[in-house]
Scaffold this active site. Sequence first.
Site, mmCIF file in Angstrom:
data_model
loop_
_atom_site.group_PDB
_atom_site.id
_atom_site.type_symbol
_atom_site.label_atom_id
_atom_site.label_comp_id
_atom_site.label_asym_id
_atom_site.label_seq_id
_atom_site.Cartn_x
_atom_site.Cartn_y
_atom_site.Cartn_z
ATOM 1 N N ASN A 86 0.864 -1.173 0.000
ATOM 2 C CA ASN A 86 0.000 0.000 0.000
ATOM 3 C C ASN A 86 0.902 1.223 0.000
ATOM 4 O O ASN A 86 1.798 1.343 0.838
ATOM 5 C CB ASN A 86 -0.905 0.007 1.236
ATOM 6 C CG ASN A 86 -1.943 -1.099 1.176
ATOM 7 O OD1 ASN A 86 -2.451 -1.416 0.100
ATOM 8 N ND2 ASN A 86 -2.252 -1.710 2.305
ATOM 9 N N GLY A 92 -4.525 3.104 1.541
ATOM 10 C CA GLY A 92 -4.673 2.294 2.745
ATOM 11 C C GLY A 92 -3.420 2.160 3.571
ATOM 12 O O GLY A 92 -3.405 1.421 4.554
ATOM 13 N N SER A 94 -1.059 2.746 6.392
ATOM 14 C CA SER A 94 -1.240 3.315 7.734
ATOM 15 C C SER A 94 0.054 3.330 8.531
ATOM 16 O O SER A 94 0.182 4.070 9.497
ATOM 17 C CB SER A 94 -2.309 2.529 8.505
ATOM 18 O OG SER A 94 -1.929 1.176 8.624
ATOM 19 N N HIS A 99 6.568 -1.946 3.851
ATOM 20 C CA HIS A 99 6.317 -3.347 4.212
ATOM 21 C C HIS A 99 5.550 -4.010 3.082
ATOM 22 O O HIS A 99 4.745 -3.378 2.396
ATOM 23 C CB HIS A 99 5.524 -3.448 5.514
ATOM 24 C CG HIS A 99 4.303 -2.592 5.563
ATOM 25 N ND1 HIS A 99 4.357 -1.249 5.856
ATOM 26 C CD2 HIS A 99 2.999 -2.871 5.319
ATOM 27 C CE1 HIS A 99 3.137 -0.741 5.798
ATOM 28 N NE2 HIS A 99 2.294 -1.699 5.471
ATOM 29 N N LEU A 100 5.818 -5.291 2.935
ATOM 30 C CA LEU A 100 5.140 -6.096 1.920
ATOM 31 C C LEU A 100 4.190 -7.048 2.631
ATOM 32 O O LEU A 100 4.606 -7.850 3.467
ATOM 33 C CB LEU A 100 6.193 -6.878 1.123
ATOM 34 C CG LEU A 100 5.689 -7.836 0.045
ATOM 35 C CD1 LEU A 100 4.834 -7.107 -0.992
ATOM 36 C CD2 LEU A 100 6.873 -8.514 -0.646
ATOM 37 N N HIS A 101 2.894 -6.914 2.312
ATOM 38 C CA HIS A 101 1.904 -7.835 2.862
ATOM 39 C C HIS A 101 1.953 -9.146 2.081
ATOM 40 O O HIS A 101 1.972 -9.135 0.839
ATOM 41 C CB HIS A 101 0.487 -7.278 2.686
ATOM 42 C CG HIS A 101 0.182 -6.044 3.465
ATOM 43 N ND1 HIS A 101 -0.491 -6.064 4.665
ATOM 44 C CD2 HIS A 101 0.439 -4.738 3.213
ATOM 45 C CE1 HIS A 101 -0.655 -4.823 5.116
ATOM 46 N NE2 HIS A 101 -0.096 -4.006 4.254
HETATM 47 P P1 5GP Z 1 -0.671 -0.724 5.810
HETATM 48 O O1 5GP Z 1 -2.116 -0.399 6.102
HETATM 49 O O2 5GP Z 1 0.238 0.416 6.227
HETATM 50 O O3 5GP Z 1 -0.409 -1.215 4.434
HETATM 51 O O4 5GP Z 1 -0.348 -1.975 6.723
HETATM 52 C C1 5GP Z 1 0.009 -1.884 8.053
HETATM 53 C C2 5GP Z 1 -0.278 -3.220 8.651
HETATM 54 O O5 5GP Z 1 0.407 -3.302 9.876
HETATM 55 C C3 5GP Z 1 -1.767 -3.440 8.975
HETATM 56 O O6 5GP Z 1 -2.218 -4.597 8.300
HETATM 57 C C4 5GP Z 1 -1.798 -3.583 10.478
HETATM 58 O O7 5GP Z 1 -2.700 -4.560 10.921
HETATM 59 C C5 5GP Z 1 -0.374 -3.940 10.817
HETATM 60 N N1 5GP Z 1 0.068 -3.448 12.102
HETATM 61 C C6 5GP Z 1 -0.093 -2.196 12.597
HETATM 62 N N2 5GP Z 1 0.454 -2.092 13.808
HETATM 63 C C7 5GP Z 1 0.981 -3.312 14.083
HETATM 64 C C8 5GP Z 1 1.695 -3.825 15.218
HETATM 65 O O8 5GP Z 1 1.948 -3.147 16.209
HETATM 66 N N3 5GP Z 1 2.081 -5.129 15.157
HETATM 67 C C9 5GP Z 1 1.838 -5.913 14.068
HETATM 68 N N4 5GP Z 1 2.265 -7.169 14.111
HETATM 69 N N5 5GP Z 1 1.181 -5.458 12.980
HETATM 70 C C10 5GP Z 1 0.757 -4.168 12.998
#
Ligand code: 5GP
Length: 113
Positions: A86, A92, A94, A99-101
């Site tokens: 993202n 999306g 956050s 990071h790579l999901h």
């Molecule tokens: P984004 O929305 O930025 O692409 O993905 C951030 C991801 O990080 C989200 O899926 C969210 O659930 C995960 N995330 C946010 N804070 C933490 C945390 O403190 N620990 C872990 N393990 N995941 C987190």
Amino acid sequence: MSEDCIFCEIVAKKIPSKIILEEKNFVAFQDVNPQAPVHFLVVPRVHIESIDAVKDNELILIGQMVKVAKQLAHEIKLKGYRLVFNNGREAGQSVFHIHLHVLGGRPMLWPPG
Ligand code: 5GP
Ligand code: ZN
């Protein structure tokens, strides 16, 4: 390490996470709010905000992240998996540490909505 970055803190083990892989340059850990039966994140130790912030001479990092994701997906024998970056709030994002999901473990519908 960037101040107030949750992923820098996870990588430095200042806050706990379910780590599944630690390498010299990358860490992979379970997403705290999984969107699929398998949902983990591949995160470089270096703090880079987003795909947009990746400089041309850092692009190799992206390929290395994909390699780590692929290896882990194969290790757990995922039949298929989705890789997602993202980029930007509107998409999306956050957490502003790249990071790579890696998502899988169920049929992944497209478009995701
Ligand atoms: P984004 O929305 O930025 O692409 O993905 C951030 C991801 O990080 C989200 O899926 C969210 O659930 C995960 N995330 C946010 N804070 C933490 C945390 O403190 N620990 C872990 N393990 N995941 C987190
Ligand atoms: Zn960071």
